[in-house]
Design a protein around this motif. Structure first.
Motif, PDB file in Angstrom:
ATOM      1  N   TYR A  40     -31.856 -14.813  50.854  1.00  0.00           N
ATOM      2  CA  TYR A  40     -33.109 -15.914  50.548  1.00  0.00           C
ATOM      3  C   TYR A  40     -34.484 -15.434  50.619  1.00  0.00           C
ATOM      4  CZ  TYR A  40     -29.131 -18.794  52.047  1.00  0.00           C
ATOM      5  OH  TYR A  40     -27.681 -19.377  52.117  1.00  0.00           O
ATOM      6  N   ASP A  42     -37.313 -13.816  48.886  1.00  0.00           N
ATOM      7  CA  ASP A  42     -37.674 -13.703  47.329  1.00  0.00           C
ATOM      8  C   ASP A  42     -39.415 -13.434  47.494  1.00  0.00           C
ATOM      9  OD1 ASP A  42     -38.865 -16.391  48.389  1.00  0.00           O
ATOM     10  OD2 ASP A  42     -38.143 -17.359  46.748  1.00  0.00           O
ATOM     11  N   GLU A 155     -33.709 -21.245  57.011  1.00  0.00           N
ATOM     12  CA  GLU A 155     -32.859 -20.722  56.026  1.00  0.00           C
ATOM     13  C   GLU A 155     -31.787 -21.843  55.732  1.00  0.00           C
ATOM     14  OE1 GLU A 155     -32.685 -16.602  55.732  1.00  0.00           O
ATOM     15  OE2 GLU A 155     -34.835 -16.554  56.166  1.00  0.00           O
ATOM     16  N   THR A 183     -40.014 -22.321  50.217  1.00  0.00           N
ATOM     17  CA  THR A 183     -39.940 -21.240  49.259  1.00  0.00           C
ATOM     18  C   THR A 183     -38.892 -21.303  47.784  1.00  0.00           C
ATOM     19  OG1 THR A 183     -38.090 -19.994  50.304  1.00  0.00           O
ATOM     20  CG2 THR A 183     -40.095 -19.646  51.396  1.00  0.00           C
ATOM     21  N   THR A 185     -36.139 -20.111  47.297  1.00  0.00           N
ATOM     22  CA  THR A 185     -34.736 -20.015  47.560  1.00  0.00           C
ATOM     23  C   THR A 185     -34.293 -21.357  48.422  1.00  0.00           C
ATOM     24  OG1 THR A 185     -34.966 -18.539  49.396  1.00  0.00           O
ATOM     25  CG2 THR A 185     -34.782 -17.635  47.073  1.00  0.00           C
TER      26      THR A 185
END
Length: 222
Positions: A40, A42, A155, A183, A185
């Motif tokens: 995750y 990035d 996440e 974000t 992801t």
């Protein structure tokens, strides 16, 4: 003079914070999901991390995280890496019952009772003291009500096992959401500040109807 203590953590949807960065980071308890955060990461998450570290004035670490960081970050010498530059330069305070010295540049071993040492550190310094990793240390900080702010990268993954950010024995507390950012992801960056004690209420029938009238802006009946 009083420092703010920030818990900064990568977190799963079910609250796990153990070993986000790699399979060998922390296998305690037979944990087999190390490295779950890596897919995750990035550019947008990197920018959040760069921003975060730019606000940190000191780092507070448990022994395991200190040893992982001390083995890695001094080897990162790229002057264009803001996280490495900051980590290698800033003061680092280490809570450990087993270490008798710490050799990473500008590291200091806390003496005596950890909670008392951290409370004293907060009283006698200013700026932002942040944790990274250090799940066991965070549990101690929570039980002594020493955490002021949580900066969490939540996440989109569920693991079902592992060390949780809010473990059994955490002091009940209300939090105030002050920032969210998504974000690329699908992780969500959330910042929460301490907001006193939890409030309580009831959704029993009479209480529920009164609450709904309050939400709708209606006055009391009768």
């Amino acid at each position: 003079m009083a420092a703010t203590l920030v818990v900064s953590a990568f977190l799963t949807l079910d609250g796990i914070m153990q070993a986000p960065g790699g399979p060998e980071e922390d296998r305690e308890g037979g944990f087999e999901h190390g490295g779950w955060s890596v897919p995750y990461f990035d550019q947008s998450m990197g920018e959040i991390m760069d921003e975060q570290f730019g606000t940190f004035d000191a780092l507070l670490l448990g022994r395991k995280t200190y040893e992982i960081f001390a083995a890695h970050w001094p080897q990162v010498t790229d002057e264009n890496d803001p996280v490495a530059v900051k980590l290698n330069a800033m003061p680092k305070y280490v809570a450990s019952r087993t270490l008798d010295k710490v050799e990473w540049h500008n590291s200091h071993l806390l003496q005596g009772d950890v909670a008392e040492a951290v409370a004293e550190l907060k009283r006698t310094t200013d700026g932002v003291i942040a944790t990274q990793g250090s799940a066991d240390l965070i549990t101690t900080l929570q039980r002594h009500d020493l955490v002021d702010t949580y900066r969490l990268l939540v996440e989109p993954v569920v693991l079902g096992t592992g060390k949780r950010l809010f473990a059994e024995g955490t002091v009940p507390a209300a939090l105030r959401l002050t920032r969210t950012e998504r974000t690329g992801t699908g992780a969500v960056y959330c910042v929460y500040d301490r907001a006193g004690k939890p409030g309580y209420g009831s959704f029993a029938l009479d209480d529920y109807e009164e609450k709904m009238r309050e939400i709708r802006g209606e006055g009391p009946t009768g």
